[in-house]
Scaffold this active site. Sequence first.
Site, PDB file in Angstrom:
ATOM      1  CB  SER A   9      -0.970  -0.058   1.186  1.00  0.00           C
ATOM      2  OG  SER A   9      -2.026   0.859   1.026  1.00  0.00           O
ATOM      3  CG  LEU A  10       2.312   5.216   2.747  1.00  0.00           C
ATOM      4  CD1 LEU A  10       2.297   6.322   1.694  1.00  0.00           C
ATOM      5  CD2 LEU A  10       2.028   5.768   4.136  1.00  0.00           C
ATOM      6  CG  PHE A  31      -7.345   3.100   6.251  1.00  0.00           C
ATOM      7  CD1 PHE A  31      -7.651   3.709   5.048  1.00  0.00           C
ATOM      8  CD2 PHE A  31      -6.187   2.341   6.328  1.00  0.00           C
ATOM      9  CE1 PHE A  31      -6.827   3.568   3.936  1.00  0.00           C
ATOM     10  CE2 PHE A  31      -5.357   2.192   5.229  1.00  0.00           C
ATOM     11  CZ  PHE A  31      -5.685   2.803   4.035  1.00  0.00           C
ATOM     12  CG  LEU A  32      -7.495  -1.057  10.554  1.00  0.00           C
ATOM     13  CD1 LEU A  32      -7.310  -1.783  11.883  1.00  0.00           C
ATOM     14  CD2 LEU A  32      -6.282  -1.276   9.659  1.00  0.00           C
ATOM     15  CB  ALA A  33     -13.898  -1.126   8.395  1.00  0.00           C
ATOM     16  CD  GLN A  54      -6.015  -1.738   5.301  1.00  0.00           C
ATOM     17  OE1 GLN A  54      -5.380  -2.778   5.210  1.00  0.00           O
ATOM     18  NE2 GLN A  54      -5.582  -0.710   6.005  1.00  0.00           N
ATOM     19  CG  ASP A  84      -7.514  -3.647  -2.682  1.00  0.00           C
ATOM     20  OD1 ASP A  84      -8.213  -2.838  -2.038  1.00  0.00           O
ATOM     21  OD2 ASP A  84      -6.270  -3.656  -2.660  1.00  0.00           O
ATOM     22  CG  HIS A 133      -5.775  -2.575   0.764  1.00  0.00           C
ATOM     23  ND1 HIS A 133      -5.468  -2.136  -0.508  1.00  0.00           N
ATOM     24  CD2 HIS A 133      -4.996  -1.853   1.612  1.00  0.00           C
ATOM     25  CE1 HIS A 133      -4.553  -1.187  -0.442  1.00  0.00           C
ATOM     26  NE2 HIS A 133      -4.239  -1.004   0.820  1.00  0.00           N
TER      27      HIS A 133
END
Length: 264
Positions: free
Chosen positions: A79-80, A141-143, A145, A205, A233
């Site tokens: 990701s980042l 954010f985790l959700a 993913q 994703d 993700h």
Amino acid sequence: MSLHTQTSGSGPDLFLVHGWGLNGAIWSVLRAALEADYRVTAVDLPGHGRSPGAGFDLDRAADALLEAAPPRAHWVAWSLGGMLALRAARRAPDRMESLSLVASSPRFVQAPDWPHAIPVGVLAQFHDALGQDPRATLSRFLALQVRGSEAPGDTLRALRRQLFAHGEPNPAALAAGLAILRDADLRADLADLSPPLQFIMGERDTLMPAAAAQACAAQRPGARVACITGAGHAPFLSHPPAFLAALRAFLQESATTGAHRHVG
């Protein structure tokens, strides 16, 4: 900017770079599976986990990763972390034996000529929410993913277990990471990339569409693309056997290619 690393195993060097808001502990399952064959180093990004730091930009973070990484290694970046690794490869291509980008691409948000990404407004909402409640923003954010993936509950629990495993991320570092995701366009870095390149994407994703990898592979001939069926993700958490099979095949191919290249 000295970053915290954790190393285990023996063999060729493998350098693991995590994504936004997490830390090197996210790779624990992958490390356990690989350390019999590789010397595995997991890093905490600036202001994440046990690494000091607050605000940073793309180049400073890439330089910090190069300082923390082994002299020459296979890089696996999520990701980042994948965007930071791309910039590191541009700055020091001789340091990378190969690069595997996991659920990552050179541009995270949409543009008129880049539909394979999320709308920029989504990141703007995260940035606004971050200043009000960092923990709730990270949880949301985790959700995202795991949305749409197989067994999302199991993957979400695994992400949440590791979220604060090495301490809470610095809010300024979180804001800096969001700014990179929002603003960076590394397609020129991709076109000039010299190390062997692989994309490992999740079929489902919703943050980084798998179609981005196919578009990148068209721009960078020779790039390998693996799409993990049913994954979101975080395919290395949700589908470890398929992820490891794709990664190991690429690492072995890269090692053979690299040996021929060095001999030549």
